[in-house]
Design a protein around this motif. Structure first.
Motif, PDB file in Angstrom:
ATOM      1  N   UNK A 134       6.537  17.925   7.646  1.00 39.33           N
ATOM      2  CA  UNK A 134       7.688  17.969   6.750  1.00 39.33           C
ATOM      3  C   UNK A 134       7.722  16.706   5.899  1.00 39.33           C
ATOM      4  N   UNK A 135       8.163  16.886   4.675  1.00 39.39           N
ATOM      5  CA  UNK A 135       8.336  15.796   3.732  1.00 39.39           C
ATOM      6  C   UNK A 135       9.629  16.070   2.989  1.00 39.39           C
ATOM      7  N   UNK A 136      10.678  15.333   3.339  1.00 40.10           N
ATOM      8  CA  UNK A 136      11.980  15.619   2.765  1.00 40.10           C
ATOM      9  C   UNK A 136      12.427  17.018   3.138  1.00 40.10           C
ATOM     10  N   UNK A 137      12.759  17.823   2.131  1.00 36.64           N
ATOM     11  CA  UNK A 137      13.216  19.195   2.382  1.00 36.64           C
ATOM     12  C   UNK A 137      12.056  20.185   2.513  1.00 36.64           C
ATOM     13  N   UNK A 138      10.845  19.750   2.221  1.00 39.81           N
ATOM     14  CA  UNK A 138       9.693  20.654   2.284  1.00 39.81           C
ATOM     15  C   UNK A 138       9.116  20.659   3.698  1.00 39.81           C
ATOM     16  N   UNK A 139       8.965  21.846   4.245  1.00 44.57           N
ATOM     17  CA  UNK A 139       8.447  21.979   5.614  1.00 44.57           C
ATOM     18  C   UNK A 139       7.299  22.968   5.614  1.00 44.57           C
ATOM     19  N   UNK A 140       6.279  22.668   6.419  1.00 47.40           N
ATOM     20  CA  UNK A 140       5.113  23.530   6.517  1.00 47.40           C
ATOM     21  C   UNK A 140       5.141  24.252   7.858  1.00 47.40           C
ATOM     22  N   UNK A 141       5.301  25.569   7.809  1.00 49.58           N
ATOM     23  CA  UNK A 141       5.273  26.425   8.994  1.00 49.58           C
ATOM     24  C   UNK A 141       4.035  27.314   8.919  1.00 49.58           C
ATOM     25  N   UNK A 142       3.539  27.817  10.057  1.00 49.71           N
ATOM     26  CA  UNK A 142       4.008  27.567  11.413  1.00 49.71           C
ATOM     27  C   UNK A 142       3.337  26.336  12.021  1.00 49.71           C
ATOM     28  N   UNK A 143       3.888  25.909  13.151  1.00 47.40           N
ATOM     29  CA  UNK A 143       3.294  24.802  13.892  1.00 47.40           C
ATOM     30  C   UNK A 143       1.951  25.208  14.487  1.00 47.40           C
ATOM     31  N   UNK A 144       1.181  24.205  14.870  1.00 42.95           N
ATOM     32  CA  UNK A 144      -0.070  24.401  15.592  1.00 42.95           C
ATOM     33  C   UNK A 144       0.180  24.227  17.093  1.00 42.95           C
ATOM     34  N   UNK A 145      -0.776  24.651  17.897  1.00 43.72           N
ATOM     35  CA  UNK A 145      -0.610  24.487  19.350  1.00 43.72           C
ATOM     36  C   UNK A 145      -0.489  23.016  19.719  1.00 43.72           C
ATOM     37  N   UNK A 164       0.839  -1.201   0.000  1.00 42.48           N
ATOM     38  CA  UNK A 164       0.000   0.000   0.000  1.00 42.48           C
ATOM     39  C   UNK A 164       0.872   1.249   0.000  1.00 42.48           C
ATOM     40  N   UNK A 165       0.317   2.349  -0.486  1.00 40.84           N
ATOM     41  CA  UNK A 165       1.058   3.599  -0.476  1.00 40.84           C
ATOM     42  C   UNK A 165       1.311   4.095   0.939  1.00 40.84           C
ATOM     43  N   UNK A 166       2.402   4.826   1.098  1.00 41.27           N
ATOM     44  CA  UNK A 166       2.744   5.415   2.394  1.00 41.27           C
ATOM     45  C   UNK A 166       2.726   6.927   2.278  1.00 41.27           C
ATOM     46  N   UNK A 167       2.010   7.570   3.194  1.00 39.64           N
ATOM     47  CA  UNK A 167       2.075   9.030   3.290  1.00 39.64           C
ATOM     48  C   UNK A 167       3.271   9.345   4.176  1.00 39.64           C
ATOM     49  N   UNK A 168       4.376   9.724   3.540  1.00 38.68           N
ATOM     50  CA  UNK A 168       5.652   9.833   4.239  1.00 38.68           C
ATOM     51  C   UNK A 168       5.862  11.170   4.935  1.00 38.68           C
ATOM     52  N   UNK A 169       4.857  12.040   4.926  1.00 35.38           N
ATOM     53  CA  UNK A 169       5.073  13.301   5.641  1.00 35.38           C
ATOM     54  C   UNK A 169       5.113  13.024   7.146  1.00 35.38           C
ATOM     55  N   UNK A 170       5.995  13.732   7.834  1.00 29.76           N
ATOM     56  CA  UNK A 170       6.128  13.613   9.292  1.00 29.76           C
ATOM     57  C   UNK A 170       5.372  14.766   9.933  1.00 29.76           C
ATOM     58  N   UNK A 171       4.301  14.449  10.632  1.00 31.21           N
ATOM     59  CA  UNK A 171       3.506  15.451  11.327  1.00 31.21           C
ATOM     60  C   UNK A 171       4.015  15.585  12.754  1.00 31.21           C
ATOM     61  N   UNK A 172       4.266  16.799  13.173  1.00 25.96           N
ATOM     62  CA  UNK A 172       4.923  17.028  14.457  1.00 25.96           C
ATOM     63  C   UNK A 172       4.083  16.529  15.621  1.00 25.96           C
TER      64      UNK A 172
END
Length: 672
Positions: free
Chosen positions: A456-467, A402-410
């Protein structure tokens, strides 16, 4: 400015959005540009929210979003926005609340129709391309919404305004504070017990979810008030789900939920957060019962995690898909012939421990499950059974995955880091603690200007963080401090709370918002009070503040924790079922437990007792004899002597006399 008349998702970081980048639909990501385009064109917005492991999201995509004729209607009538709910839970919660306010049942994919300024006026979930399942066809829906928009735009706008105001009051409002009292948890736990299926575990009926916040409420009720029925409800729920098809008996790990009342037929996606909470619950259950079932399932689930979910750098991926080769569950299901081919002469032994079940209405291959007797026998004969499972796992590795959603959620990583650190302590697994350490470092090193990313997924990062990110990582840091003794984790925890205060605290300093103060793309800045499959952001914040203030003895931090808890409870009182996470955290605030141990760390008799007596209400501090640095404060500012072994157990502001005997400490921690 009108955006290009094409699909714009190719550059998005989310694997879910990338899955839709080849659609003929002119998808836009969530940004201020898309509403501006809608205003310029005078069109409503079609907002579609889903996630990578969502089965019905894939179905709707294949039926409609990949269809040229359907896409042409969407592109002609609407500005189309695609959102990954895991990247943007704030957006998801706003529009899911709007759907609920319309009297509709929620779920994903979430399909909402908005005014050009982002206010919802109608919506639903999955729509088939052609009318069936009692649902209208999607093109019918699109054309009906367009007609209503053209003919009744003013009244729709008024409805959207009223609905938005309602959602804002529910998700962002302040209801004053409430007195924290013991009765609130007792009342909630009693009501949950009334919904529990006494024979099959979980809540009565179908579908069946693990529902960790409710199980947590029952467990806390047992620990505090010795409600053995509440303990037993959790234990039977765990035992039944771990015997059912919702648990992966070959590779470890829990699926999202069961479609039936018997935990047999799951939706086969595996989510990081479900398995983090499974590890924690099984750890508590093992500490209370000594039942080897819980130890074994923890070991199997952690093995799955480290084998299949680690991304480069050490953090953990978000999820595994349910489907492979276009069929749900194909990777995980087995025919009798496939079992015999993999095991050969050993296959009869396999059927002593498992059965293959294909219930009415299930169209796939049979699903592996265990009867109660088989579960007990399998634990007794673990060595023999492990060899059979290893052969099946090796055979399964040759299948299309199955496919993997490899993004790492903080925030999800924070939950798993805490679970790994706690289980590593309990079972003496330094490798599990080390994996938690690596994942924590990976997340922290991705920070920018001292602020965590949400994803984050590889070099791509989504800012800002949530509470929720700062709260989960604070709790993770505390768990790592307890597991390693390194004061660096305490420093991290304080820094996370500082960032939480800086970017998320409300002006009255009574609580926190889910989104940061410099997030400019949200129509409503919501609190984050509502539980989903995991405790709410607010519940995690209260827990983090209580635990950190208890560890440090910081009176200002404790005052902040108490104020936040009181106001959170004031809001939760309106709808306790959806806010069990807040009530559970407030129960910790009412009775925080602290254990301080001074001993020889290389030959301690006291530390192993604490490690194997896991209790979600307690924070532990362990220091070597003779230490002078970082001496822990007991309640009241008392410093324990560090010249000889001893254990001080404190509840609230009261500490019992020091204990030096391991047996006495065990009795104390078990409240015997």
């Amino acid at each position: 400015m009108t955006l290009p008349a094409r699909n714009l998702l190719a550059e998005e970081a989310s694997p879910y959005l990338q899955q839709h980048s080849d659609n003929p639909v002119h998808w836009r990501g969530w940004s201020p540009d898309a509403p501006a385009e809608a205003k310029e064109l005078g069109r409503p917005i079609l907002l579609s929210i889903g996630y990578a492991a969502c089965h019905w999201c894939h179905v709707m995509a294949h039926e409609s979003f990949e269809n040229d004729a359907v896409a042409a209607v969407m592109n002609r009538l609407f500005v189309n926005i695609k959102v990954d709910r895991e990247e943007r839970p704030d957006i998801d919660q706003i529009y899911m609340a709007a759907l609920h306010a319309m009297g509709e049942q929620g779920g994903w994919p979430l399909t909402m129709f908005l005014t050009p300024d982002g206010k919802p006026f109608w919506g639903g979930t999955y729509f088939p391309r052609e009318a069936r399942y009692g649902r209208p066809g999607f093109v019918q829906v699109l054309e009906a919404v367009d007609k209503a928009w053209r003919e009744k735009q003013e009244s729709l706008g008024q409805s959207a305004d009223a609905l938005t105001t309602h959602v804002e009051q529910r998700l962002a409002g302040a209801k004053g504070k409430a007195v924290l009292d013991r009765g609130t948890l007792a009342d909630l736990a009693g009501r949950i017990e009334g919904m529990v299926d006494g024979d099959l575990g979980g809540l009565r009926g179908a579908p069946k979810f693990p529902n960790a916040p409710f199980m947590h409420s029952l467990w806390l009720s047992w620990l505090r008030d010795v409600q053995t029925a509440h303990r037993d409800a959790v234990l039977i729920s765990l035992e039944k789900m771990l015997a059912g098809g919702i648990y992966d008996h070959v590779g470890g790990g829990l699926s999202r939920y069961s479609t039936d009342a018997e935990w047999l037929v799951p939706h086969f996606e595996k989510m990081l957060y479900d398995n983090a909470q499974l590890i924690r619950m099984c750890n508590w259950a093992f500490a209370a019962t000594g039942n080897e079932l819980f130890r074994k399932r923890i070991e199997e689930t952690v093995a799955w995690l480290l084998r299949e979910m680690r991304v480069e750098g050490g953090a953990f991926a978000a999820s595994l898909d349910a489907d492979s080769e276009g069929e749900e569950g194909l990777f995980y299901t087995w025919s009798g012939e496939e079992v015999e081919a993999a095991l050969g002469a050993d296959s009869p032994r396999f059927f002593q421990y498992f059965e293959l079940a294909a219930p009415h209405g299930w169209e796939g291959k049979p699903i592996i499950r265990q009867s109660e007797a088989q579960q007990r026998q399998g634990i007794s004969d673990d060595a023999q059974l492990a060899a059979l499972k290893a052969k099946l796992l090796a055979a399964r590795e040759n299948r299309v995955r199955p496919g993997r959603d490899a993004k790492a959620l903080t925030d999800w990583n924070g939950l798993m880091i805490a679970a790994l650190a706690e289980a590593g302590r309990s079972f003496g697994r330094a490798d599990w603690v080390d994996a938690a350490v690596k994942a924590f470092a990976h997340i922290v090193e991705a920070s920018k200007d001292g602020r965590l990313p949400h994803s984050m997924l590889g070099d791509k990062k989504l800012f800002p963080a949530l509470s929720s990110d700062y709260a989960a990582m604070t709790n993770a840091a505390i768990a790592l401090f307890e597991a390693t003794g390194s004061s660096a984790y305490m420093d991290h925890a304080r820094q996370f709370i500082d960032r939480l205060d800086r970017w998320h605290q409300d002006p009255e300093k009574t609580g926190y918002y889910l989104t940061a103060s410099d997030s400019v793309d949200v129509p409503i800045r919501i609190r984050g009070d509502v539980d989903e499959a995991i405790p709410s952001a607010t519940g995690q914040i209260v827990e983090a503040l209580v635990r950190l203030s208890s560890l440090t003895g910081d009176h200002d931090l404790w005052a902040k924790a108490w104020t936040t808890a009181e106001h959170a409870m004031g809001r939760a009182a309106q709808q306790a079922y959806g806010q069990a996470g807040i009530i559970n955290a407030c129960a910790l605030a009412l009775e925080p437990l602290k254990l301080v141990i001074i001993d020889k760390l290389d030959s301690s008799s006291l530390v192993p007792v604490a490690n194997r007596s896991s209790d979600p209400r307690r924070v532990d501090v362990v220091l070597p004899i003779g230490t002078e640095a970082n001496q822990p404060l007991l309640p009241g500012g008392v410093l324990p002597p560090t010249d000889k072994p001893g254990a001080w157990f404190c509840s609230g502001q009261t500490c019992l006399p020091a204990v030096t005997d391991a047996g006495e400490l065990e009795k104390l921690l078990r409240r015997e």
